[in-house]
Every structure is written in C-alpha cells, then in structure tokens.
Design an enzyme around this catalytic site. Structure first.
Site, PDB file in Angstrom:
ATOM      1  N   ASP A   1      -7.097  -9.787   0.089  1.00 34.64           N
ATOM      2  CA  ASP A   1      -7.742 -11.076   0.314  1.00 34.64           C
ATOM      3  C   ASP A   1      -6.697 -12.114  -0.219  1.00 34.64           C
ATOM      4  O   ASP A   1      -7.524 -13.018  -0.695  1.00 34.64           O
ATOM      5  CB  ASP A   1      -9.233 -11.022  -0.711  1.00 34.64           C
TER       6      ASP A   1
ATOM      7  N   ASP B   1      14.087  -3.643 -24.816  1.00 30.70           N
ATOM      8  CA  ASP B   1      13.967  -3.938 -26.184  1.00 30.70           C
ATOM      9  C   ASP B   1      12.949  -4.217 -26.298  1.00 30.70           C
ATOM     10  O   ASP B   1      11.653  -5.276 -27.579  1.00 30.70           O
ATOM     11  CB  ASP B   1      14.796  -5.205 -25.779  1.00 30.70           C
TER      12      ASP B   1
ATOM     13  N   HIS C   1       9.353   3.414   2.164  1.00 32.21           N
ATOM     14  CA  HIS C   1       9.165   3.778   0.740  1.00 32.21           C
ATOM     15  C   HIS C   1       7.811   3.144  -0.691  1.00 32.21           C
ATOM     16  O   HIS C   1       8.170   3.358  -0.892  1.00 32.21           O
ATOM     17  CB  HIS C   1      11.311   3.901  -0.013  1.00 32.21           C
TER      18      HIS C   1
END
EC number: 2.7.8.-
Length: 401
Positions: free
Chosen positions: A317, A123, A310
């Site tokens: 940092d 949407d 995967h």
C-alpha cells in the site's frame, strides 16, 4: 530483545541501498569513520572483487585500534583464505565461524540452522541490514562471472533501532566467543562470558524525522520463531490496494499462500518478482507448483531474468516496507537466523516500490497461466522431486510448514 522491542519506533533516518555497488561504499565509509567497535555478520564472505575492498576496510579499522569482530556462517563461508587469515590476525580482526560444518555434520538436522542474516553495527550509532552478502555483484562462487549484477537490497539506519541491532550482534558474538574460548581450553572464562551475555545494548543516536518509523525483526529458534512471518501475514492481511514482493527463494507455506490468495480475491493487486534463473535445484523447482494456485486467484508473477535475484523485500500500500535476509521459504522461516527491518514511511516505500516495478517492466518476464499449465512432464517431475525432498527434510527436522 523482547517482543516489545520489535514495535515500530519513530525518529529514524533510512537509506535504501541496491547491490554491493551502493552498500559497500556506505559500509566502507562507516568503517573508516569508526572509533570503537565494528560488529559484522554475514552468511557469505567472499574475497573476490569488491569483497576484498570491504575486507581492506576491516583491516584499516583494526590497525587503528577499532575492535573489529566478524561472524560468518560455517556453510556459507567456512575458512577464510590463508593469506587473509594471516592479514586479519596480524591487524587484530577477530573472525568467528558460526556452526562450522563438514559432510557428516550436515547429516544432523540441528546443523541445518544457519546464520543467514546480514547485519553490521558501527560504534552503536549506525546499522546496516539486508540480504546482501560480502559477494561481488558480478561474481558467483558456483556460476563464475555474471553478465549483469544480482538484484538485492539493504538499508542503512540511524535511530533507536540501532540499539536493538547492537544487542542482537553482541549476544551472538559472546556465544561464539565462549565456544572459541572453550576450544582453546579456557572454560572458566568462556562460562563467565556466556553468563554475562545480557543485553549488550548500545546507545544509538536518534537522527531523521519522526515520520520514519522502523523496527528490527529477528527469526531464530528461541524467542523469535515467527516474528518475520507474522509481520508479512499482518501486512498482507491489512492491504487495501497493492502488495509488491520480491523474493529470491519463494516457497510459501499454507498461511502465506492463503493470505496472498485472499488479498487478490478482495481486489488487492498482488505482484511478485521471483527468481527466473536456475540457481539451486530444490529452491528453483519446489517453488513452481504453487504458481498455478496463485495465478488462478489473480496474483501476477514476474520472473527476474538478467541475473540472479537475491532480494528479500516487500512494499504494501505504498507505505509499509521490509528489507532483510529472510526468504519466504522453510529454510528461512523455520531454521535460519534472519533479520529484517520493517519500515512505515511513504518516501522509503515509494522508492523501493518504483525500483521493483521497474524491474518487473524492464527486467522481468510475466508468467502466463496458460503457459505455466502446459509445463512439460520432465519439468513437472523435477518439481515433484524437489517438493518431496523439501518435505522429507522438514519431516526430519520435526517442522511443519
């Protein structure tokens, strides 16, 4: 999307999702709440296990009148099972295949450019991006049932970035639809649609705090050839304390290798979580020759052991993070269509960092330089062969890495 659109923008709400056990319920909830349009792209769409649950959510959306558009890669997925083809067609789910392949087609270097990104926009209000295919965490098409879930991540996003994601998926869909119309002998409509493939930009609602800044980075063969790689190089080059990377298929080119080495040499702690289980010949073996150089500079390498890794994520940092589909190898960085979300947000980065460090401590095995240096000659031969295959393939494509 222009280069300017890739700049970090504020006012995002971000949710880190690990594996299909967290991503699929979030996707299904968004699809069940959809009113107008679902755009979905993935490399693999497998209907086994929880993959069927996601497919059912697409059916439910289409049956209540939501435009439901699914784009899959021709190599990663191919044709859907016949029963699902029929169910999708009856419900109104539109299914398009990016660059369908056969054995002869794969001999053409131009057909090695795959749709590897995983994007969903619902949407024009919420987007999902990451490395997770429609593939049950405990199932692998090549290896069967897995004892432990594969490790992978995605991010759910609301905010200005969603408009960029909407534009991205809409543009590809129009091109796929034009090809589809041409094959059905509707050339005039196809040409018209292709000429009208401008922005397709959706209006995204802005949620979340102004401190959550993010951008969608793409990799393709036109305007976005180096964006993801440059983002990694810039972030690593600016690192002061720590670089944490988890990457499934890690075959870094010269620039990325040098960036990691320089970071380690200036005192930055660089920790890599890499694939510890054999999955594909070239990706597994071609990565290992660079380990010695990195470890010699002080880079820590941990191999993930419980299942297949995967993930394609990083934290630098404790405030910069990326989650996406792009591996740090030539297939992703030179050939495939990829999508990563880059995030500047301490809370999100810390959550991802803690999960990766836990995986290194509890689920990984640190590689020792001395052990790596004593690899048996059959192993070294496989590595040399894999590297040769990769270089020959790049030579054929005309790419340099």
């Amino acid at each position: 999307m222009t280069r300017a659109a890739a700049r970090l923008q504020g006012n995002h709400q971000l949710t880190l999702l690990e594996g299909t056990r967290e991503l699929f319920p979030a996707l299904i909830a968004a699809m069940d709440a959809a009113h107008t349009l679902i755009h979905f792209e993935t490399y693999i769409f497998d209907f086994t296990g929880s993959g069927a649950e996601l497919a059912e959510a697409l059916l439910r959306a289409a049956r209540r009148g939501v435009q439901t558009w699914v784009a899959v890669d021709g190599l990663g997925t191919g044709a859907a099972p016949r029963d699902w083809q029929q169910r999708f067609a009856e419900a109104g789910v539109q299914w398009r295949v990016y660059s369908p392949v056969n054995t002869l087609a794969l001999l053409l270097p131009t057909r090695w450019r795959r749709l590897h990104r995983k994007l969903c926009v619902v949407d024009g209000q919420v987007a999902f991006c990451g490395g997770i295919n429609v593939l049950d965490d405990f199932h692998d098409p090549s290896w069967g049932a897995l004892e432990a879930p594969r490790l992978d991540f995605a991010v759910r996003v609301t905010g200005p970035l969603v408009a960029d994601a909407q534009q991205t998926v809409a543009l590809l869909w129009r091109r796929l639809q034009a090809v589809h119309d041409l094959r059905r002998r509707e050339p005039l409509q196809a040409v018209h649609d292709l000429l009208q493939n401008g922005s397709g930009r959706g209006e995204a609602m802005a949620h979340g705090s102004p401190g959550a800044r993010a951008a969608l980075l793409l990799r393709d063969n036109l305007r976005h050839r180096k964006h993801i790689e440059r983002a990694y190089l810039k972030a690593i080059g600016a690192a002061h304390h720590e670089v944490v990377i988890a990457n499934a298929y890690f075959i870094p080119g010269r620039k990325l290798r040098n960036a990691l080495v320089r970071a380690a040499q200036r005192g930055v702690r660089v920790q890599l979580l890499l694939q510890g289980r054999y999955e594909y010949f070239m990706q597994y073996h071609a990565s290992r020759p660079v380990y010695g150089l990195l470890m010699q500079a002080g880079v820590e390498i941990h191999e993930y052991a419980p299942s297949f890794l995967h993930a394609k994520v990083a934290v630098i940092d404790g405030h910069w993070a990326t989650v996406g589909s792009s591996n740090l190898d030539p297939l992703s960085l030179l050939l495939a269509r990829e999508a990563n979300v880059v995030i500047e947000d301490k809370a999100f980065a810390q959550q991802l960092r803690e999960r990766l460090l836990r995986a290194m401590r509890e689920e990984g095995k640190r590689m020792e330089p001395t052990h790596h240096g004593r690899r048996p000659w059959p192993q070294r031969c496989k590595e040399s062969l894999a590297m040769l295959v990769m270089r020959l393939a790049l030579m054929v494509t005309g790419k340099r890495y």
